[in-house]
Motif scaffolding. Sequence first.
Motif, PDB file in Angstrom:
ATOM      1  N   ASP A   1       0.868  -1.182   0.000  1.00 34.46           N
ATOM      2  CA  ASP A   1       0.000   0.000   0.000  1.00 34.46           C
ATOM      3  C   ASP A   1       0.898   1.223   0.000  1.00 34.46           C
ATOM      4  OD1 ASP A   1      -3.150   0.744   0.984  1.00 34.46           O
ATOM      5  OD2 ASP A   1      -1.621   2.259   1.353  1.00 34.46           O
ATOM      6  N   LEU A   2       0.492   2.262  -0.725  1.00 34.14           N
ATOM      7  CA  LEU A   2       1.324   3.449  -0.890  1.00 34.14           C
ATOM      8  C   LEU A   2       1.065   4.522   0.163  1.00 34.14           C
ATOM      9  CD1 LEU A   2       1.118   3.764  -4.780  1.00 34.14           C
ATOM     10  CD2 LEU A   2       2.938   2.727  -3.411  1.00 34.14           C
ATOM     11  N   GLY A   3       0.194   4.263   1.127  1.00 33.79           N
ATOM     12  CA  GLY A   3      -0.086   5.224   2.178  1.00 33.79           C
ATOM     13  C   GLY A   3       1.159   5.579   2.974  1.00 33.79           C
ATOM     14  N   VAL A   4       1.213   6.836   3.451  1.00 38.56           N
ATOM     15  CA  VAL A   4       2.424   7.307   4.125  1.00 38.56           C
ATOM     16  C   VAL A   4       2.188   7.649   5.595  1.00 38.56           C
ATOM     17  CG1 VAL A   4       3.457   8.180   1.994  1.00 38.56           C
ATOM     18  CG2 VAL A   4       1.985   9.691   3.384  1.00 38.56           C
ATOM     19  N   ALA A   5       0.924   7.667   6.014  1.00 41.61           N
ATOM     20  CA  ALA A   5       0.603   8.011   7.393  1.00 41.61           C
ATOM     21  C   ALA A   5      -0.361   6.963   7.955  1.00 41.61           C
ATOM     22  CB  ALA A   5      -0.023   9.405   7.471  1.00 41.61           C
ATOM     23  N   PHE A   6      -0.498   6.941   9.278  1.00 41.44           N
ATOM     24  CA  PHE A   6      -1.333   5.932   9.911  1.00 41.44           C
ATOM     25  C   PHE A   6      -2.768   5.962   9.403  1.00 41.44           C
ATOM     26  CE2 PHE A   6       2.098   6.269  13.066  1.00 41.44           C
ATOM     27  CZ  PHE A   6       2.429   4.919  13.181  1.00 41.44           C
ATOM     28  N   THR A   7      -3.296   7.130   9.126  1.00 36.87           N
ATOM     29  CA  THR A   7      -4.693   7.245   8.700  1.00 36.87           C
ATOM     30  C   THR A   7      -4.831   7.553   7.210  1.00 36.87           C
ATOM     31  OG1 THR A   7      -4.684   9.572   9.401  1.00 36.87           O
ATOM     32  CG2 THR A   7      -5.466   7.939  10.994  1.00 36.87           C
ATOM     33  N   SER A   8      -3.819   7.237   6.411  1.00 37.02           N
ATOM     34  CA  SER A   8      -3.909   7.448   4.966  1.00 37.02           C
ATOM     35  C   SER A   8      -5.041   6.622   4.379  1.00 37.02           C
ATOM     36  CB  SER A   8      -2.604   7.049   4.285  1.00 37.02           C
ATOM     37  OG  SER A   8      -1.557   7.924   4.609  1.00 37.02           O
TER      38      SER A   8
ATOM     39  N   SER B   1       7.126  14.619   8.500  1.00 39.98           N
ATOM     40  CA  SER B   1       5.791  15.209   8.603  1.00 39.98           C
ATOM     41  C   SER B   1       4.689  14.154   8.669  1.00 39.98           C
ATOM     42  CB  SER B   1       5.528  16.134   7.406  1.00 39.98           C
ATOM     43  OG  SER B   1       5.552  15.409   6.185  1.00 39.98           O
ATOM     44  N   ASP B   2       5.042  12.901   8.382  1.00 38.09           N
ATOM     45  CA  ASP B   2       4.042  11.833   8.364  1.00 38.09           C
ATOM     46  C   ASP B   2       4.049  10.998   9.641  1.00 38.09           C
ATOM     47  OD1 ASP B   2       3.102  12.454   5.761  1.00 38.09           O
ATOM     48  OD2 ASP B   2       4.836  11.419   4.899  1.00 38.09           O
ATOM     49  N   THR B   3       5.199  10.471  10.024  1.00 38.87           N
ATOM     50  CA  THR B   3       5.312   9.681  11.262  1.00 38.87           C
ATOM     51  C   THR B   3       6.675   9.950  11.900  1.00 38.87           C
ATOM     52  OG1 THR B   3       6.445   7.644  10.543  1.00 38.87           O
ATOM     53  CG2 THR B   3       4.095   7.829  10.016  1.00 38.87           C
ATOM     54  N   ASP B   4       6.884   9.366  13.067  1.00 39.85           N
ATOM     55  CA  ASP B   4       8.153   9.502  13.780  1.00 39.85           C
ATOM     56  C   ASP B   4       9.171   8.428  13.408  1.00 39.85           C
ATOM     57  OD1 ASP B   4       7.548  11.731  15.595  1.00 39.85           O
ATOM     58  OD2 ASP B   4       6.084  10.370  16.485  1.00 39.85           O
ATOM     59  N   PHE B   5       8.879   7.577  12.411  1.00 37.86           N
ATOM     60  CA  PHE B   5       9.671   6.375  12.218  1.00 37.86           C
ATOM     61  C   PHE B   5      10.740   6.477  11.138  1.00 37.86           C
ATOM     62  CE2 PHE B   5       5.884   5.075  14.380  1.00 37.86           C
ATOM     63  CZ  PHE B   5       6.364   4.162  15.309  1.00 37.86           C
ATOM     64  N   ASN B   6      11.906   5.933  11.485  1.00 34.33           N
ATOM     65  CA  ASN B   6      12.989   5.745  10.537  1.00 34.33           C
ATOM     66  C   ASN B   6      13.644   4.402  10.860  1.00 34.33           C
ATOM     67  OD1 ASN B   6      14.767   6.740   8.375  1.00 34.33           O
ATOM     68  ND2 ASN B   6      16.343   6.740   9.972  1.00 34.33           N
ATOM     69  N   ASN B   7      13.772   3.559   9.843  1.00 37.47           N
ATOM     70  CA  ASN B   7      14.310   2.208  10.031  1.00 37.47           C
ATOM     71  C   ASN B   7      13.578   1.449  11.141  1.00 37.47           C
ATOM     72  OD1 ASN B   7      16.265   2.264   7.954  1.00 37.47           O
ATOM     73  ND2 ASN B   7      17.680   3.387   9.288  1.00 37.47           N
ATOM     74  N   GLY B   8      12.258   1.660  11.219  1.00 33.32           N
ATOM     75  CA  GLY B   8      11.430   0.861  12.097  1.00 33.32           C
ATOM     76  C   GLY B   8      11.320   1.313  13.535  1.00 33.32           C
ATOM     77  N   VAL B   9      12.058   2.352  13.914  1.00 29.38           N
ATOM     78  CA  VAL B   9      12.030   2.854  15.291  1.00 29.38           C
ATOM     79  C   VAL B   9      11.863   4.372  15.267  1.00 29.38           C
ATOM     80  CG1 VAL B   9      13.463   0.966  16.139  1.00 29.38           C
ATOM     81  CG2 VAL B   9      14.543   3.103  15.408  1.00 29.38           C
ATOM     82  N   HIS B  10      11.607   4.960  16.433  1.00 30.39           N
ATOM     83  CA  HIS B  10      11.504   6.411  16.511  1.00 30.39           C
ATOM     84  C   HIS B  10      12.812   7.037  16.046  1.00 30.39           C
ATOM     85  CE1 HIS B  10      11.121  10.460  18.108  1.00 30.39           C
ATOM     86  NE2 HIS B  10       9.818  10.232  18.306  1.00 30.39           N
ATOM     87  N   ARG B  11      12.724   7.969  15.126  1.00 34.60           N
ATOM     88  CA  ARG B  11      13.911   8.484  14.459  1.00 34.60           C
ATOM     89  C   ARG B  11      14.901   9.180  15.388  1.00 34.60           C
ATOM     90  NH1 ARG B  11      12.708  10.346   9.994  1.00 34.60           N
ATOM     91  NH2 ARG B  11      10.447  10.033   9.965  1.00 34.60           N
ATOM     92  N   SER B  12      14.437   9.698  16.519  1.00 33.59           N
ATOM     93  CA  SER B  12      15.358  10.392  17.424  1.00 33.59           C
ATOM     94  C   SER B  12      15.583   9.639  18.739  1.00 33.59           C
ATOM     95  CB  SER B  12      14.852  11.811  17.726  1.00 33.59           C
ATOM     96  OG  SER B  12      13.562  11.775  18.307  1.00 33.59           O
ATOM     97  N   SER B  13      14.536   9.040  19.293  1.00 31.51           N
ATOM     98  CA  SER B  13      14.679   8.354  20.586  1.00 31.51           C
ATOM     99  C   SER B  13      15.094   6.895  20.442  1.00 31.51           C
ATOM    100  CB  SER B  13      13.364   8.420  21.374  1.00 31.51           C
ATOM    101  OG  SER B  13      12.366   7.623  20.751  1.00 31.51           O
ATOM    102  N   GLY B  14      14.853   6.306  19.270  1.00 31.75           N
ATOM    103  CA  GLY B  14      15.155   4.895  19.073  1.00 31.75           C
ATOM    104  C   GLY B  14      14.175   3.954  19.744  1.00 31.75           C
ATOM    105  N   LEU B  15      13.029   4.477  20.211  1.00 29.07           N
ATOM    106  CA  LEU B  15      12.049   3.638  20.894  1.00 29.07           C
ATOM    107  C   LEU B  15      11.354   2.691  19.919  1.00 29.07           C
ATOM    108  CD1 LEU B  15      10.359   6.219  23.308  1.00 29.07           C
ATOM    109  CD2 LEU B  15      11.931   4.349  23.925  1.00 29.07           C
ATOM    110  N   TYR B  16      10.972   1.516  20.450  1.00 30.73           N
ATOM    111  CA  TYR B  16      10.242   0.503  19.702  1.00 30.73           C
ATOM    112  C   TYR B  16       8.754   0.570  20.059  1.00 30.73           C
ATOM    113  CZ  TYR B  16      14.806  -1.586  18.705  1.00 30.73           C
ATOM    114  OH  TYR B  16      16.097  -1.806  18.282  1.00 30.73           O
ATOM    115  N   VAL B  17       7.903   0.094  19.137  1.00 31.12           N
ATOM    116  CA  VAL B  17       6.456   0.133  19.375  1.00 31.12           C
ATOM    117  C   VAL B  17       5.956  -1.038  20.205  1.00 31.12           C
ATOM    118  CG1 VAL B  17       5.899   1.496  17.323  1.00 31.12           C
ATOM    119  CG2 VAL B  17       6.005  -1.013  17.166  1.00 31.12           C
TER     120      VAL B  17
END
Length: 237
Positions: free
Chosen positions: A187-194, A212-228
């Motif tokens: 799916d080509l959606g870029v945000a959780f509610t696309s 601007s779409d989500t906080d994620f980069n490489n599967g984790v929060h892009r700055s904190s490194g937190l997992y979901v």
Amino acid sequence: MNRLFALSCSLIVSTLALSGCGGNDSGSSSNDPQGQGEVQYKLTFTTLWNAEDFPQGFPSNPHFSPLVGATHNEQTVIWRPLDQPSTTGIEQVAETGGTSLFRAELQERKTQGYVQNILLAGGGVGSPGETVLRFRASEQFPLLSIISMIAPSPDWFVGLRDVNLREGGEWLESATFNLALYDAGTDLGVAFTSADSDGGDGIIRLLSSDVSDTDFNNGVHRSSGLYVATMQLQREE
């Protein structure tokens, strides 16, 4: 796709204190009928996705779909990033949280002798939240692969793949796994509610998005490194 499904129980833990039900698929049977070399594990799925830690584009009604997967041998790959495209079953789980197509794929592999037990939790789990799933594994089928959709989302999911419960001839006693967020590539959606937007190459990758779409980069929060989410395995017998 951004389709929400009705949760059959608000949370699924064995005590029903927080949630619903889970366990081996009732239609499955063992390829090791005498139960020789079998052990039981408890899998605790802890969802950590929350608005405070992941604020960008955080949706209402955050939850994860029912856990679905299998114990299997090394002769089959249930899912694998970059190496194996999403099947129609993985697409269904990642886009809608439905499990019927994925379970049918696993049943076919069971008939072929690659899968022993098909695992299914009976409902979704809110986030933050927790669910417990118990399952059996044998020496002939020591690998665990399992997935769950993060919802709402276009086609994003978490899971474990090819976890060897019997490394070096010894059963794993316990382990905790941090779960990164994956994009199924369907799916080509870029945000959780696309809105639903079918397309993509079907290649499974760690989720990376625009800030601007989500906080994620490489599967984790892009700055904190937190997992979901996390999954913890504990041998019970």
